[in-house]
Design a protein around this motif. Structure first.
Motif, PDB file in Angstrom:
ATOM      1  N   ALA A   1      42.119  30.267  62.077  1.00 56.41           N
ATOM      2  CA  ALA A   1      41.425  30.615  60.839  1.00 56.41           C
ATOM      3  C   ALA A   1      41.775  31.637  60.212  1.00 56.41           C
ATOM      4  O   ALA A   1      41.790  31.551  58.838  1.00 56.41           O
ATOM      5  N   HIS A   2      42.034  32.729  60.745  1.00 51.08           N
ATOM      6  CA  HIS A   2      42.542  33.859  59.900  1.00 51.08           C
ATOM      7  C   HIS A   2      43.757  33.886  59.305  1.00 51.08           C
ATOM      8  O   HIS A   2      44.050  34.194  58.016  1.00 51.08           O
ATOM      9  N   SER A   3      44.632  33.001  59.918  1.00 48.27           N
ATOM     10  CA  SER A   3      45.746  32.518  59.395  1.00 48.27           C
ATOM     11  C   SER A   3      45.744  31.889  57.921  1.00 48.27           C
ATOM     12  O   SER A   3      46.737  32.016  56.941  1.00 48.27           O
ATOM     13  N   ILE A   4      45.002  30.910  58.217  1.00 46.58           N
ATOM     14  CA  ILE A   4      44.576  29.981  56.806  1.00 46.58           C
ATOM     15  C   ILE A   4      44.008  30.834  55.952  1.00 46.58           C
ATOM     16  O   ILE A   4      44.307  30.879  54.585  1.00 46.58           O
ATOM     17  N   PHE A   5      43.056  31.513  56.172  1.00 45.43           N
ATOM     18  CA  PHE A   5      42.310  32.419  55.195  1.00 45.43           C
ATOM     19  C   PHE A   5      43.113  33.338  54.528  1.00 45.43           C
ATOM     20  O   PHE A   5      43.194  33.421  53.303  1.00 45.43           O
ATOM     21  N   ASN A   6      44.045  34.010  55.406  1.00 44.60           N
ATOM     22  CA  ASN A   6      44.983  35.067  55.039  1.00 44.60           C
ATOM     23  C   ASN A   6      45.796  34.514  53.691  1.00 44.60           C
ATOM     24  O   ASN A   6      46.192  35.221  52.647  1.00 44.60           O
ATOM     25  N   ALA A   7      46.353  33.363  54.126  1.00 44.77           N
ATOM     26  CA  ALA A   7      47.393  32.534  53.123  1.00 44.77           C
ATOM     27  C   ALA A   7      46.498  32.389  51.751  1.00 44.77           C
ATOM     28  O   ALA A   7      47.089  32.640  50.792  1.00 44.77           O
ATOM     29  N   VAL A   8      45.234  31.669  51.862  1.00 42.64           N
ATOM     30  CA  VAL A   8      44.696  31.462  50.770  1.00 42.64           C
ATOM     31  C   VAL A   8      44.314  32.578  49.763  1.00 42.64           C
ATOM     32  O   VAL A   8      44.585  32.798  48.589  1.00 42.64           O
ATOM     33  N   ASP A   9      43.818  33.518  50.525  1.00 47.72           N
ATOM     34  CA  ASP A   9      43.322  34.924  49.995  1.00 47.72           C
ATOM     35  C   ASP A   9      44.453  35.653  49.223  1.00 47.72           C
ATOM     36  O   ASP A   9      44.470  35.963  48.010  1.00 47.72           O
ATOM     37  N   SER A  10      45.824  35.559  49.892  1.00 45.84           N
ATOM     38  CA  SER A  10      46.875  36.244  49.317  1.00 45.84           C
ATOM     39  C   SER A  10      47.458  35.435  48.056  1.00 45.84           C
ATOM     40  O   SER A  10      47.892  35.843  47.011  1.00 45.84           O
ATOM     41  N   TYR A  11      47.677  34.023  48.279  1.00 46.90           N
ATOM     42  CA  TYR A  11      47.860  33.202  47.236  1.00 46.90           C
ATOM     43  C   TYR A  11      47.122  33.418  45.864  1.00 46.90           C
ATOM     44  O   TYR A  11      47.631  33.574  44.762  1.00 46.90           O
TER      45      TYR A  11
END
Length: 423
Positions: free
Chosen positions: A350-360
């Motif tokens: 979940a953190h990986s998916i969130f971090n990617a979305v937030d970063s993008y």
């Protein structure tokens, strides 16, 4: 009267179990059968009822208390008709539109008859995206499968539908904590939502992105690793063709542009051009976000595919919403099945998916969003201002301003222009 058929057999046919799957917008009733049957149905009003006749079939299932968890169903009762036939009567709380179809055996289920009860008055208010200076970016989180559809099943009996829902809820929780982002879920419990229904829920929520979460499977236990999928160009062209035929949908998909071209002699050609542009934009964004997610996933798990893959998945078909599908691992691999059901690993995923979305979206914020408002914000230092006062006014820390401006000290000068990072 609407009639559906499946091939009858000579042996006695039985409804051996009845299951009810309520959801916020509909209720699904599933009849577990010993073999395929013939059926017909009709509806009655005052009071509202659905009557389902089953030819050459007896009912050997407990119907008590099945309707208690549904807002649509009041009661289910049975009767014998013409000695060999049976009748099921669904007492309803409101007018419904039934969708009834047969399903062939697939593990762990045998023959089934599915009755979807759709509320004809259930209209979700359509709100257009308002361009405000600080609107939230909306992420639709789609937990794959659900209800009657368990998805893939691991060797230890774990269902894909439960894993996807658990991870989806964790992703939503992380997104909702971040100022400037909001998450909506296509399903919040163990019930079935059609592929079309999932994209419609995302569209009605004015989603900027749809992320569908799944767990992969194969006939062999060897394959392992995560992957991220985007829509294939071939499926994209096919979907655009379908949307072009739905003139009433042009305004929904194209917003104000759809209204402008409506009823013009060149509407079809203009719509094609605009839909092509919209689909290209969605696919480009989806690919870039998929790359961000893969970059995060490689730090926590093995990758089955190191680059975004394209496929004809139905849930990715929206021309107006960038959409990706995340395969979190192989449930058919015993080691990964154990990981996928582990709370610690689900949190990592979940953190990986969130971090990617937030970063993008910090790097590529949509116009009018909170992220866009603060992306390139500049502040000219006024007389009497200190670095700590500037940081306090923008609700950021002194250290983040120093880092963004390559400052080695807390000293600033009148007239100096500072970049203000997002909070």
């Amino acid at each position: 009267m609407t009639v559906g058929f499946s091939t009858p057999a000579i042996a006695a046919k039985t409804v051996k179990n009845v299951r009810v799957w309520p959801s916020p917008d509909s209720t699904r009733v599933v009849l577990d059968l010993t073999q395929s049957i013939e059926y017909s149905y009709f509806t009655l009003s005052n009071p509202e009822r659905l009557v389902l006749d089953l030819k050459g079939t007896r009912i050997d299932a407990n119907l008590s208390y099945l309707a208690q968890s549904s807002d649509i169903l009041k009661n289910i009762r049975s009767a014998t008709k013409h000695k060999t036939d049976s009748r099921l009567v669904f007492d309803l709380n409101k007018k419904i539109e039934p969708i009834i179809f047969a399903l062939k055996p697939t593990a762990p289920y045998g023959n089934r008859l599915v009755i979807d009860l759709m509320d004809t008055k259930a209209k979700v208010a359509q709100t257009k995206k308002k361009i405000k200076s600080d609107r939230n970016i909306i992420i639709a989180i789609d937990a794959g499968h659900g209800g009657e559809d368990p998805g893939s099943i691991g060797s230890h009996g774990n269902y894909e539908k439960r894993i996807t829902l658990a991870i989806a809820k964790k992703v939503k929780k992380l997104i909702d904590k971040q100022k400037g982002l909001t998450a909506v879920m296509t399903r919040t419990g163990d019930y079935y939502v059609s592929l079309h229904g999932r994209t419609e829920k995302a569209r009605k929520a004015n989603a900027d992105l749809l992320i569908s979460i799944h767990a992969d499977a194969y006939t062999s236990p060897k394959p392992a690793g995560a992957a991220v999928w985007t829509l294939s160009p071939r499926r994209a062209n096919s979907e655009i063709g379908k949307w072009l035929e739905k003139k009433e949908k042009h305004s929904e998909l194209l917003g104000g542009a759809g209204e402008v071209i409506k009823s013009t002699t060149t509407e079809k050609y203009l719509a094609r051009t605009l839909l092509d542009m919209s689909m290209d934009h969605s696919m480009d964004q989806g690919y870039l976000i998929a790359k961000e997610i893969l970059g995060e996933l490689k730090g926590i798990t093995q990758l089955h595919k190191r680059t975004p893959q394209s496929a004809s998945f139905g849930v990715l078909k929206s021309p107006d919403i960038p959409s990706i599908l995340v395969e979190t691992g192989f449930i058919s691999n015993p080691k990964e099945e154990k990981l996928l059901t582990n709370n610690w690993f689900q949190n990592k995923m979940a953190h990986s998916i969130f971090n990617a979305v937030d970063s993008y979206y910090r790097k590529n914020p949509p116009d009018g969003s909170y992220f866009a408002k603060y992306k390139d914000l500049k502040h000219r230092v006024k007389s009497g201002e200190s670095l700590s006062l500037v940081a306090q006014n923008y609700k950021v820390t002194v250290s983040t301003i120093k880092k963004a401006n390559n400052l080695n000290t807390n000293s600033i000068k009148v007239g100096q222009v500072l970049s203000i990072p997002q909070s």
